[in-house]
Design a protein around this motif. Sequence first.
Motif, PDB file in Angstrom:
ATOM      1  N   LEU A  94      33.513  63.963  59.816  1.00  0.00           N
ATOM      2  CA  LEU A  94      31.929  63.871  60.359  1.00  0.00           C
ATOM      3  C   LEU A  94      31.883  62.561  61.248  1.00  0.00           C
ATOM      4  CD1 LEU A  94      29.134  64.687  60.567  1.00  0.00           C
ATOM      5  CD2 LEU A  94      28.532  63.459  58.472  1.00  0.00           C
ATOM      6  N   SER A  95      31.978  62.856  62.566  1.00  0.00           N
ATOM      7  CA  SER A  95      31.739  61.771  63.490  1.00  0.00           C
ATOM      8  C   SER A  95      30.627  61.787  64.445  1.00  0.00           C
ATOM      9  CB  SER A  95      33.156  61.592  64.411  1.00  0.00           C
ATOM     10  OG  SER A  95      33.200  62.816  65.220  1.00  0.00           O
ATOM     11  N   ILE A  96      30.129  60.840  64.744  1.00  0.00           N
ATOM     12  CA  ILE A  96      28.941  60.785  65.885  1.00  0.00           C
ATOM     13  C   ILE A  96      29.509  59.766  66.762  1.00  0.00           C
ATOM     14  CG2 ILE A  96      26.436  60.138  66.126  1.00  0.00           C
ATOM     15  CD1 ILE A  96      26.141  60.520  63.129  1.00  0.00           C
ATOM     16  N   GLY A  97      29.283  60.435  68.186  1.00  0.00           N
ATOM     17  CA  GLY A  97      29.828  59.524  69.305  1.00  0.00           C
ATOM     18  C   GLY A  97      28.891  59.291  70.394  1.00  0.00           C
ATOM     19  N   ALA A  98      28.734  58.235  71.063  1.00  0.00           N
ATOM     20  CA  ALA A  98      28.041  57.923  72.253  1.00  0.00           C
ATOM     21  C   ALA A  98      29.041  57.260  73.321  1.00  0.00           C
ATOM     22  CB  ALA A  98      26.867  57.141  71.884  1.00  0.00           C
TER      23      ALA A  98
ATOM     24  N   GLU B 115      36.612  60.913  56.586  1.00  0.00           N
ATOM     25  CA  GLU B 115      37.942  60.758  57.008  1.00  0.00           C
ATOM     26  C   GLU B 115      37.950  60.202  58.283  1.00  0.00           C
ATOM     27  OE1 GLU B 115      41.307  62.955  55.621  1.00  0.00           O
ATOM     28  OE2 GLU B 115      39.909  64.100  54.369  1.00  0.00           O
ATOM     29  N   PRO B 116      38.560  58.833  58.712  1.00  0.00           N
ATOM     30  CA  PRO B 116      38.763  58.513  60.187  1.00  0.00           C
ATOM     31  C   PRO B 116      39.629  59.221  60.827  1.00  0.00           C
ATOM     32  CG  PRO B 116      40.129  57.111  58.612  1.00  0.00           C
ATOM     33  CD  PRO B 116      39.462  57.981  57.786  1.00  0.00           C
ATOM     34  N   GLU B 117      39.355  59.320  62.192  1.00  0.00           N
ATOM     35  CA  GLU B 117      40.200  59.831  63.344  1.00  0.00           C
ATOM     36  C   GLU B 117      40.539  58.566  64.149  1.00  0.00           C
ATOM     37  OE1 GLU B 117      38.884  64.219  64.939  1.00  0.00           O
ATOM     38  OE2 GLU B 117      37.152  62.670  64.755  1.00  0.00           O
ATOM     39  N   THR B 118      41.753  58.234  63.962  1.00  0.00           N
ATOM     40  CA  THR B 118      42.355  56.868  64.524  1.00  0.00           C
ATOM     41  C   THR B 118      43.206  56.895  65.748  1.00  0.00           C
ATOM     42  OG1 THR B 118      44.000  56.672  62.834  1.00  0.00           O
ATOM     43  CG2 THR B 118      41.963  55.542  62.405  1.00  0.00           C
ATOM     44  N   GLY B 119      43.699  58.439  66.229  1.00  0.00           N
ATOM     45  CA  GLY B 119      44.468  58.402  67.025  1.00  0.00           C
ATOM     46  C   GLY B 119      44.115  58.592  68.601  1.00  0.00           C
ATOM     47  N   TRP B 120      44.834  58.403  69.665  1.00  0.00           N
ATOM     48  CA  TRP B 120      44.396  58.537  70.933  1.00  0.00           C
ATOM     49  C   TRP B 120      43.715  60.060  70.982  1.00  0.00           C
ATOM     50  CZ3 TRP B 120      42.660  55.801  74.718  1.00  0.00           C
ATOM     51  CH2 TRP B 120      42.228  56.405  75.773  1.00  0.00           C
ATOM     52  N   PHE B 121      44.619  61.160  70.731  1.00  0.00           N
ATOM     53  CA  PHE B 121      44.092  62.335  70.821  1.00  0.00           C
ATOM     54  C   PHE B 121      43.464  62.909  69.329  1.00  0.00           C
ATOM     55  CE2 PHE B 121      47.734  62.303  73.953  1.00  0.00           C
ATOM     56  CZ  PHE B 121      46.825  62.599  75.054  1.00  0.00           C
ATOM     57  N   ASN B 122      42.259  63.586  69.298  1.00  0.00           N
ATOM     58  CA  ASN B 122      41.902  64.293  68.026  1.00  0.00           C
ATOM     59  C   ASN B 122      42.301  65.833  68.205  1.00  0.00           C
ATOM     60  OD1 ASN B 122      40.747  61.691  67.248  1.00  0.00           O
ATOM     61  ND2 ASN B 122      38.829  62.208  68.686  1.00  0.00           N
ATOM     62  N   GLN B 123      41.833  66.363  67.121  1.00  0.00           N
ATOM     63  CA  GLN B 123      42.026  67.881  67.188  1.00  0.00           C
ATOM     64  C   GLN B 123      40.675  68.277  67.124  1.00  0.00           C
ATOM     65  OE1 GLN B 123      44.552  69.506  64.293  1.00  0.00           O
ATOM     66  NE2 GLN B 123      46.108  67.965  64.318  1.00  0.00           N
TER      67      GLN B 123
ATOM     68  N   PHE C 141      35.112  52.990  62.338  1.00  0.00           N
ATOM     69  CA  PHE C 141      34.632  52.849  63.924  1.00  0.00           C
ATOM     70  C   PHE C 141      35.565  52.873  64.890  1.00  0.00           C
ATOM     71  CE2 PHE C 141      33.409  50.012  67.490  1.00  0.00           C
ATOM     72  CZ  PHE C 141      32.015  50.671  67.923  1.00  0.00           C
ATOM     73  N   GLN C 142      35.419  53.538  66.067  1.00  0.00           N
ATOM     74  CA  GLN C 142      36.482  53.660  66.960  1.00  0.00           C
ATOM     75  C   GLN C 142      35.715  53.440  68.394  1.00  0.00           C
ATOM     76  OE1 GLN C 142      38.709  56.794  69.224  1.00  0.00           O
ATOM     77  NE2 GLN C 142      40.088  56.233  67.798  1.00  0.00           N
ATOM     78  N   TYR C 143      36.394  52.430  69.337  1.00  0.00           N
ATOM     79  CA  TYR C 143      35.861  52.229  70.323  1.00  0.00           C
ATOM     80  C   TYR C 143      36.792  52.269  71.699  1.00  0.00           C
ATOM     81  CZ  TYR C 143      38.401  47.827  70.541  1.00  0.00           C
ATOM     82  OH  TYR C 143      39.554  46.725  70.231  1.00  0.00           O
ATOM     83  N   ARG C 144      36.494  52.636  72.736  1.00  0.00           N
ATOM     84  CA  ARG C 144      37.381  52.827  74.054  1.00  0.00           C
ATOM     85  C   ARG C 144      36.488  52.182  75.101  1.00  0.00           C
ATOM     86  NH1 ARG C 144      40.697  58.499  73.351  1.00  0.00           N
ATOM     87  NH2 ARG C 144      40.636  58.550  71.078  1.00  0.00           N
ATOM     88  N   LEU C 145      37.098  51.450  75.660  1.00  0.00           N
ATOM     89  CA  LEU C 145      36.477  50.700  77.222  1.00  0.00           C
ATOM     90  C   LEU C 145      37.500  50.679  78.157  1.00  0.00           C
ATOM     91  CD1 LEU C 145      34.960  47.346  75.198  1.00  0.00           C
ATOM     92  CD2 LEU C 145      33.645  49.550  76.167  1.00  0.00           C
TER      93      LEU C 145
ATOM     94  N   LEU D  44      31.446  56.749  65.226  1.00  0.00           N
ATOM     95  CA  LEU D  44      31.036  56.349  63.929  1.00  0.00           C
ATOM     96  C   LEU D  44      31.889  57.488  63.093  1.00  0.00           C
ATOM     97  CD1 LEU D  44      30.069  54.232  62.095  1.00  0.00           C
ATOM     98  CD2 LEU D  44      27.780  55.541  61.987  1.00  0.00           C
ATOM     99  N   ASN D  45      32.774  56.978  62.063  1.00  0.00           N
ATOM    100  CA  ASN D  45      33.409  58.350  61.414  1.00  0.00           C
ATOM    101  C   ASN D  45      32.945  57.927  60.069  1.00  0.00           C
ATOM    102  OD1 ASN D  45      35.563  59.372  63.306  1.00  0.00           O
ATOM    103  ND2 ASN D  45      36.382  57.430  63.448  1.00  0.00           N
ATOM    104  N   LEU D  46      32.290  58.837  59.648  1.00  0.00           N
ATOM    105  CA  LEU D  46      31.430  58.773  58.233  1.00  0.00           C
ATOM    106  C   LEU D  46      32.389  59.422  57.116  1.00  0.00           C
ATOM    107  CD1 LEU D  46      27.940  59.818  59.738  1.00  0.00           C
ATOM    108  CD2 LEU D  46      29.011  57.454  59.069  1.00  0.00           C
TER     109      LEU D  46
END
Length: 369
Positions: free
Chosen positions: A221-225, A203-211, A171-175, A199-201
């Motif tokens: 495989l990620s799902i975001g809202a 491999e996780p993406e944990t950085g501030w910048f993704n590719q 899980f990653q969150y940004r507020l 939600l990263n189903l």
Amino acid sequence: MKKYLVILIIGAFFSPQKTKAQNKVDIGFWTQAWYQHVENGKGDNGLNDFMLRRVYLAVKGQPTEYLSFFTHIAVDRFGQDGLDNPSMGLGSGLTFRDLWITLDMDESFKIQAGRMYVPLTRNYGTTSTKSLLTTDLSFMQGGIRGVIFYTSKVGRDDGITLWGNPFDGLFQYRLMISEGIESIANPDDNLRYVGRAVLNLLEPETGWFNQGTYLGKKRVLSIGAAFDLQSNLTLNSEPGQDNFIWTLDAFFDHPVANGAVTAESAYISLKNSTQANSFVQLSASDDADFFYIQAGYYFNSPVAVGNIQPYFRYETVSIKQKENTGIFSGGLNYYLKGHNAKASLDYTIINYPEADAQGIFTVQLAVGI
């Protein structure tokens, strides 16, 4: 029993952090050079434009285990016909595109203060423009020759963001709390509130910048809202308007056969727009819905000295009580050394509801270290 359950939950959320390298400064440079032909770009005539789409000098460092900094000193669209906003680093200006300090208490809890991405969409809220699947961002997020649909300082805002990657990056969150619109349209100087959860189903993406595409090196495989809210604005001379945006997105990147597939899609709902966009007839205070889907396939087998990746994107803009606009992009990336050395071709067609379609052809060379 309840006591041990609480301990397990806290332990999963706040995992131990490894000591990071200290007293180290990294410097990088990256740029995109463009040639762009725009049909009917000047009245009934075509427009030929040479520009530096982006030029970034990146500097980052970490003086202590818990404190770090990052900045992009940048200029965008240097040389684009008819565009010059030096204070924002557009045209002839040079500015701090990103500039923040991070207090890294734990991988699950970080405090970041300064100018940074607005964590709303994936396409321009988490993805680095140095590693896009397509030649540029989606049209409604400032790509090709478009304008960003939300309030921003070239996709960024000044404020503070709490973010992290609990549960080993599942899980990653940004507020974010930031300034948002600051003009007379915000008479009470109300703050802006933005939140994003992913939600990263795989491999996780944990950085501030993704590719935007991992070229077969990661399984994602990620799902975001996300949401974006700023209240009590004056839009189109109407006071008491709340600008509210919500979005859902999905991203998939995975090796397939002798290569890798990348796919991404998002739906965005906008109420009381703060921005205008003449390309799609979007005006301040309009309500609108946006949708895009894009995909590409990276071939592992080289062609000559590089690897190819064809892609497409389809985007729709639906504005309340106005006709819809459709935007189609198709192109090809040719990688000489991953995202640090590539050439791209792109052709975008904008299908207007009450006018002839307009084509935009772009050639790009991108290099970085």
